[in-house]
Design an enzyme around this catalytic site. Structure first.
Site, PDB file in Angstrom:
ATOM      1  CG  ASP A  85       7.211  -3.398  -2.359  1.00  0.00           C
ATOM      2  OD1 ASP A  85       7.523  -4.506  -2.853  1.00  0.00           O
ATOM      3  OD2 ASP A  85       7.150  -3.195  -1.138  1.00  0.00           O
ATOM      4  CB  SER A 105      -0.934  -0.005   1.209  1.00  0.00           C
ATOM      5  OG  SER A 105      -0.194  -0.113   2.402  1.00  0.00           O
TER       6      SER A 105
HETATM    7  C1  GAF Z   1       8.970  -4.956   1.497  1.00  0.00           C
HETATM    8  C2  GAF Z   1       9.967  -3.973   0.912  1.00  0.00           C
HETATM    9  F1  GAF Z   1       9.361  -2.762   0.683  1.00  0.00           F
HETATM   10  C3  GAF Z   1      10.564  -4.510  -0.390  1.00  0.00           C
HETATM   11  O1  GAF Z   1      11.542  -3.636  -0.868  1.00  0.00           O
HETATM   12  C4  GAF Z   1      11.143  -5.916  -0.173  1.00  0.00           C
HETATM   13  O2  GAF Z   1      12.376  -5.852   0.503  1.00  0.00           O
HETATM   14  C5  GAF Z   1      10.152  -6.816   0.546  1.00  0.00           C
HETATM   15  O3  GAF Z   1       9.626  -6.202   1.714  1.00  0.00           O
HETATM   16  C6  GAF Z   1      10.763  -8.137   0.941  1.00  0.00           C
HETATM   17  O4  GAF Z   1      11.041  -8.879  -0.179  1.00  0.00           O
HETATM   18  O5  GAF Z   1       7.868  -5.108   0.663  1.00  0.00           O
END
Ligand code: GAF
Length: 382
Positions: free
Chosen positions: A169, A124
């Site tokens: 993300d 989100s």
């Molecule tokens: C969260 C973080 F924001 C991502 O960058 C990543 O490290 C993830 O955790 C774990 O894979 O979503």
């Protein structure tokens, strides 16, 4: 996604102006956890939950931010130099980073409405950053290539919000393609798209245990794995990230590491191998292998990385013998949040119902289970 017409009307009523509207999706990660900040591989897909951002200019130079989810409007005198540890840090962080890139940010009204479940490991935060970035860039008629924009949004979270997340993300929220997963090389941001077959559904099961990247466990795990990398780098000076390390390195120098660091590194190094293999399996249509790799990834995430929790382990275990399951694992930053289940489409609804009932009975919490599909990336919506 929420009703865009209704959202437009909400913005109009509040700010007396017609907004431009943008949408940025949340994501699930099929495999590749805690590898992004080690310059490794991840394979996420965007989902059909999104954050809407509406923007209209105002002529007093102020920035008003309204969130329908928070039920709150805040007005700032202009671009802010630092955060206030509130939800507004996400949009205001993006504004600050864009201003730092040399853009003159005029006064504006920004309204936000999201149906990405909050604190559930479905990004989100990234959806909010990306929706804001598109809105502000739309207002000033500027744009960036997808990978560059993802970096800017990541910087907003790292530098303004103070959460040490990687690039996954923001990258998938911007660059996703409908009905595809995306294998991202977090070193150079090159990527490969892998179609998700029509007969496969993404079933997302929310343990209802809250997840947070800004909280204590995520940065601790990151530090522990980076400490393991430093040990290997002391023997092999070319090594910068765990991406550069092998299981042989661990066999040679693992005894010099703190036990927890060794475990974290074993997860990250193995996860990179599994993620690349999972993309190949998906491209070949070898769903059995993909499911097996997801199962191994969950075990490694839970046992070596200690990134799971009782509830997520139960959600994965309870899915195992349900008809239609291809693969299940905890997705996202961990310590709660959601599991991703790849399920034969024709079984998906029954699967969701049975899993929910089993989880409620065993854990005593009614979970939210969503039958989703892979959606496209962030865009302007009319
Ligand atoms: C969260 C973080 F924001 C991502 O960058 C990543 O490290 C993830 O955790 C774990 O894979 O979503």
């Amino acid at each position: 996604m929420h009703d865009v017409k209704l959202f437009r009307e909400m913005h109009r009523q509040r700010f007396k102006a017609d907004p431009m509207i943008f949408a940025a999706p949340g994501r699930v990660n099929l495999i590749g956890e805690h590898t992004d900040y080690a310059e490794g591989f991840v394979m996420p897909a965007a989902i059909n939950f999104a954050t809407l951002a509406g923007i209209s200019p105002r002529n007093d130079g102020k920035i008003a931010v309204y969130s329908e989810n928070q039920g709150e409007e805040k007005v700032f005198d202009g671009v802010q130099a630092k955060g206030t540890k509130e939800w507004t840090d996400y949009p205001m962080g993006v504004v600050a980073i864009l201003a730092g890139e040399g853009h003159k940010i005029p006064g504006h009204n920004l309204s936000i409405w999201s149906d990405v479940p909050l604190a559930s490991g479905l990004s989100s935060s990234a959806a909010l950053e990306v929706a804001t970035a598109l809105a502000v860039l739309g207002l000033i008629d500027a744009s960036y290539p997808g990978p560059t924009l993802a970096r800017l949004c990541q910087r907003a979270e790292n530098e303004f919000v103070g959460a040490s997340c990687g690039i996954m993300d923001q990258f998938i929220s911007i660059n996703a393609k409908e009905n595809h997963a995306l294998l991202l090389d977090c070193r150079d941001l090159s990527y490969k798209l892998a179609p998700i077959p029509d007969h496969v559904a993404l079933v997302i099961a929310n343990t209802m245990v809250k997840h947070s990247v800004a909280g204590g466990d995520y940065p601790t795990r990151r530090r522990e794995s980076e400490a393991a990398c430093a040990v290997i780098a002391s023997h092999r000076p070319g090594v910068k990230f765990l991406r550069d390390c092998t299981l042989e390195d661990l066999a040679k120098w693992g005894h010099e590491m703190a036990p927890k660091s060794l475990m974290r590194a074993r997860h990250v190094i193995g996860e990179n191998l599994r993620t690349v293999a999972a993309c190949e399996a998906l491209l070949k249509g070898d769903l059995k292998k993909l499911g097996r790799l997801m199962a191994e990834a969950h075990l490694s995430y839970s046992k070596d990385f200690e990134g799971s929790c009782v509830e997520a382990d139960a959600m994965v275990a309870l899915a195992q013998d349900l008809p239609g399951l291809i693969g299940a694992r905890l997705t996202g930053g961990g310590f709660g949040g959601c599991t991703i289940n790849l399920v034969e489409q024709k079984e998906a609804e029954a699967f969701a119902e049975a899993l929910g009932a089993r989880y409620a009975e065993q854990i005593g919490i009614v979970p939210q289970i969503h039958v989703c599909h892979a959606s496209g990336g962030a865009r302007r919506v009319e």
